[in-house]
Write a protein that holds these residues in place. Structure first.
Motif, PDB file in Angstrom:
ATOM      1  N   ASN A  97      27.135  77.216   1.105  1.00  0.00           N
ATOM      2  CA  ASN A  97      27.501  76.162   2.393  1.00  0.00           C
ATOM      3  C   ASN A  97      28.179  75.586   2.476  1.00  0.00           C
ATOM      4  OD1 ASN A  97      27.027  74.240   4.687  1.00  0.00           O
ATOM      5  ND2 ASN A  97      24.905  73.672   3.710  1.00  0.00           N
ATOM      6  N   LYS A 113      29.035  73.035  -0.509  1.00  0.00           N
ATOM      7  CA  LYS A 113      28.327  72.381  -1.260  1.00  0.00           C
ATOM      8  C   LYS A 113      27.802  72.010  -2.837  1.00  0.00           C
ATOM      9  CE  LYS A 113      23.965  69.954   1.224  1.00  0.00           C
ATOM     10  NZ  LYS A 113      23.172  70.651   1.786  1.00  0.00           N
ATOM     11  N   MET A 116      21.184  71.134  -2.874  1.00  0.00           N
ATOM     12  CA  MET A 116      21.249  71.377  -1.942  1.00  0.00           C
ATOM     13  C   MET A 116      20.184  70.917  -0.892  1.00  0.00           C
ATOM     14  SD  MET A 116      22.290  74.773  -1.224  1.00  0.00           S
ATOM     15  CE  MET A 116      24.217  73.922  -1.630  1.00  0.00           C
ATOM     16  N   ASP A 118      15.843  70.948  -0.404  1.00  0.00           N
ATOM     17  CA  ASP A 118      15.185  72.375  -0.403  1.00  0.00           C
ATOM     18  C   ASP A 118      13.723  71.047  -0.812  1.00  0.00           C
ATOM     19  OD1 ASP A 118      16.592  75.021  -1.274  1.00  0.00           O
ATOM     20  OD2 ASP A 118      16.873  73.537  -2.681  1.00  0.00           O
ATOM     21  N   GLU A 124      17.274  74.940   1.379  1.00  0.00           N
ATOM     22  CA  GLU A 124      19.113  75.469   1.613  1.00  0.00           C
ATOM     23  C   GLU A 124      19.530  77.075   0.890  1.00  0.00           C
ATOM     24  OE1 GLU A 124      21.279  72.655   3.674  1.00  0.00           O
ATOM     25  OE2 GLU A 124      21.273  72.488   1.285  1.00  0.00           O
ATOM     26  N   SER A 125      18.256  76.674  -0.714  1.00  0.00           N
ATOM     27  CA  SER A 125      18.290  77.426  -1.784  1.00  0.00           C
ATOM     28  C   SER A 125      17.737  78.919  -1.724  1.00  0.00           C
ATOM     29  CB  SER A 125      17.767  76.635  -3.573  1.00  0.00           C
ATOM     30  OG  SER A 125      18.347  76.297  -3.475  1.00  0.00           O
ATOM     31  N   PRO A 130      24.237  76.729  -5.119  1.00  0.00           N
ATOM     32  CA  PRO A 130      25.314  75.148  -5.160  1.00  0.00           C
ATOM     33  C   PRO A 130      26.268  75.639  -5.323  1.00  0.00           C
ATOM     34  CG  PRO A 130      23.164  75.494  -7.056  1.00  0.00           C
ATOM     35  CD  PRO A 130      23.403  76.555  -5.598  1.00  0.00           C
TER      36      PRO A 130
END
Length: 705
Positions: A97, A113, A116, A118, A124-125, A130
């Motif tokens: 990201n 990014k 994350m 989460d 997001e993970s 990351p």
């Protein structure tokens, strides 16, 4: 005097809408340049939209994102302005990201990014890794389509900041502001004067205060200017991204965008004097000591000045933040979400089963606020809002609604679906609420439909089903209530498909649900009744907050019908009343709505199981004996567990409350439980005995002491 004009954006991006997203990005860049800005910050993942979720697994998405970048480069809008874009990037077959910086037709840095999001609504993970290489930078090989335009082969990729000829700019992305060890402290100690945050942060009741405090704190400790940009609108999911772009200097708010607005693009700017940052940061000896001992951050040098070309624009003064009261948040957040959902769904309006109770009245009031927001947008000259209103209402190209009620009458339909158990009081209340909003309303009796099911059952049984007030069993009573509720759901969809046709119009209506968060938590609704709808604007809002909203709406909007709704005892009106019995929601549930709200927060926010919930409440509810507290806790967990399966079919609801029970996205707990909770309840019983042996008897014992 180093004056710099900086821009942060609210953008109403939509997942996978690359065409629309590109249009809004270009418009924001143009507006930023027109306001004299030399730096433009956009929201997180703005190129593709934040809520793409498992689309992030698709290589097509990354290809289309770079194609959007190609169009931005071709437009030449990046000449003379540093453009900060949010988009996903695949580096060495790892998905990140990222923030992508473009200046004068060149890509100058890609910053992934670091941390994350989460928890809660975020996973997001699941899609992104990351960036683990602190202060390290690698070379990213640009796609061929970018090379053909820029002549570049590679670009720096990693944990770095941008050094212009006159200042230094560093990055945070959304979650990184909320983490305990936020990058902004390290960046500030390294002399980074401008810190930016492209975010995808959703609206939640009372959340903006926290966000603002964190941003102000980020600069008040080490000095600097902090820019915050955010998504706005319904990106294709249950969340509403509430914008509110901000610019803060040395702990002082200089600019704030709208939190609830129908504008697709909003650019806020502030002009800051960089000398103020030096003076502020240099005035703290403790900061100087820590900064002198800090490890240096990687810098990407660019031959460009952010400094304004004119001194005619003075530094921006401090302003007071616009913080909404909870009642306003309840109304305007879901109203904006409903408009986005409606205009992007292809439907031509909403249909609401209007019962005359608080929940459906609150839903109707939110639609009324939605129509007011649309009128505000039209009067403010928002062309997209007017185009959408004409398209949805299927009106002629020169039609302009004269007021919110006229618009409401075109796109909002409601129906009171009564039975022999319904009262004239609720029927009249429903009609009054609809009239206040301007909805097209009707009232029907559904007893024939309900009776037809009894006749069908008669074909396979010689028994006559009765309510409990008529001597029937619990099983009969529940069956007779459920069939009324489910018949209303079927009729709602039937009417939603035909009412426009009845008026000679094409299209269909979306069905609105109106179950509140507390009833969903307890499971106090019939599966596949009117809680089963297309969308539910109040599904994440507590009953107590809804009542406060109704009082506010009655007072501030002049909707007097809502006063009677608030004062009425909540009832489903599914059973016959007698001289000795009148059905009420709280009696049926075996607990009050206030208690339900407490149970919900303890279960979700405080992460309490049955035992720890009892241990907390034994002191908070000191007006009750330990055994009474125990019975309430056990009753809650019993009904929660036997009704948990209902959450698997819960109508997509606006996310507003921290203890929402939506199992599909937010509350990831199983739906099949041992409802006896044998081990846990036995532990509670053992604790009750301990309290009783010590003579603890709630408030009575405390008073004696």
């Amino acid at each position: 005097m180093r004056l710099v004009t900086l821009a942060a954006c609210n953008l109403n991006q939509w997942a996978m809408d690359f065409e629309g997203n590109l249009h809004r990005i270009l418009q924001s860049i143009r507006e930023a340049k027109e306001k004299g800005a030399t730096y433009r910050l956009g929201p997180e993942l703005e190129v593709c939209g934040y809520s793409c979720e498992d689309h992030f697994y698709e290589e097509d998405l990354y290809l289309h994102c770079w194609e959007v970048v190609v169009e931005i480069l071709k437009s030449r809008e990046t000449e003379g302005i540093l453009v900060d874009l949010g988009m996903p990037v695949s580096h060495r077959n790892v998905r990140y990201n990222c923030r992508v910086f473009i200046l004068n037709g060149k890509v100058i840095l890609i910053r992934p990014k670091l941390y994350m999001a989460d928890d809660g609504n975020y996973r997001e993970s699941r899609w992104f890794a990351p960036w683990k290489h602190h202060l390290e930078v690698e070379q990213y090989y640009l796609p061929g389509m970018i090379r053909q335009i820029t002549g570049q082969t590679t670009v720096p990729f990693g944990d770095a900041c941008i050094a212009t000829l006159d200042t230094c700019l560093g990055v945070e992305t959304c979650e990184e502001l909320f983490t305990p060890n936020s990058p902004h402290i390290f960046l500030g100690l390294n002399g980074v004067e401008i810190i930016t945050n492209g975010s995808g942060s959703h609206h939640q009741l009372r959340k903006l205060n926290t966000r603002l405090d964190l941003i102000k704190s980020a600069t008040s400790k080490v000095g600097g200017v902090y820019l915050y940009s955010n998504q706005r609108g319904c990106d294709g999911n249950r969340m509403y991204f509430d914008g509110c772009a901000m610019i803060v200097l040395n702990g002082k708010l200089l600019a704030q965008g709208d939190q609830f607005s129908l504008r697709d693009v909003q650019v806020v700017t502030a002009t800051v004097c960089l000398e103020e940052i030096k003076n502020y940061a240099g005035g703290s000896s403790s900061r100087g000591i820590q900064a002198a001992d800090s490890v240096g951050v990687q810098r990407v040098d660019v031959d460009f000045q952010l400094k304004s070309k004119t001194l005619r624009v003075p530094p921006s003064p401090e302003i007071q933040p616009r913080l909404w009261i909870v009642e306003e948040e309840i109304g305007y957040g879901p109203a904006c979400w409903l408009w986005d959902y409606l205009r992007r769904s292809g439907a031509s309006g909403y249909f609401l089963p209007l019962s005359g109770g608080a929940d459906s009245a609150a839903t109707a009031a939110i639609v009324g606020l939605m129509c007011e927001l649309v009128l505000d947008g039209i009067r403010a000259g928002e062309k997209q809002v007017l185009e959408d209103a004409r398209r949805i209402a299927r009106r002629e190209s020169d039609w302009v609604p004269k007021d919110a009620k006229e618009l409401c009458s075109e796109i909002f339909f409601s129906c009171y679906m009564g039975t022999v158990n319904s009262s004239d009081t609720t029927k009249n209340r429903a009609a009054d609420v609809a009239a206040d909003m301007g909805a097209k309303h009707c009232a029907v009796k559904i007893d024939d439909v309900v009776d037809s099911y009894a006749k069908i059952f008669k074909q396979i049984s010689d028994k006559t089903i009765k309510f409990k007030t008529q001597g029937g069993s619990y099983t009969e009573n529940i069956a007779l209530q459920n069939i009324q509720a489910r018949s209303r759901m079927c009729l709602a969809y039937y009417l939603a498909g035909l009412l426009l046709w009845n008026e000679g119009k094409q299209g269909y209506l979306l069905v609105l649900g109106s179950a509140n968060v507390d009833e969903s938590l307890r499971g106090y609704f019939t599966k596949y009744d009117c809680s089963s709808a297309d969308v539910n604007p109040i599904g994440g809002i507590a009953k107590g907050d809804l009542k406060k909203f109704l009082v506010w709406a009655a007072k501030m909007k002049g909707w007097g019908s809502l006063v009677d709704v608030v004062e009425a005892t909540p009832t489903a009106e599914l059973e016959p009343n007698t001289a000795d019995y009148t059905q009420s929601d709280e009696a049926d549930m075996g607990m009050s709505y206030v208690e339900l709200g407490i149970f919900g927060r303890l279960r979700k926010v405080d992460r309490c199981g049955p035992l720890s919930m009892f241990e907390k409440l034994i002191y908070e509810w000191d007006h009750l004996k330990p055994i009474e507290v125990a019975e309430k806790v056990k009753r809650f967990f019993y009904y929660y567990s036997i009704n948990r399966h209902k959450m698997t079919t819960l109508t997509p609801s606006y996310h507003a409350e921290v203890y929402g029970p939506d199992d599909n996205r937010f509350d990831l707990r199983q739906f099949l439980y041992n409802s006896k909770w044998t081990w846990q309840f036995r532990s509670i019983d053992n604790m009750v005995k301990v309290f009783e042996d010590e003579g603890f008897n709630g408030k009575a014992q405390t008073d004696k002491a």
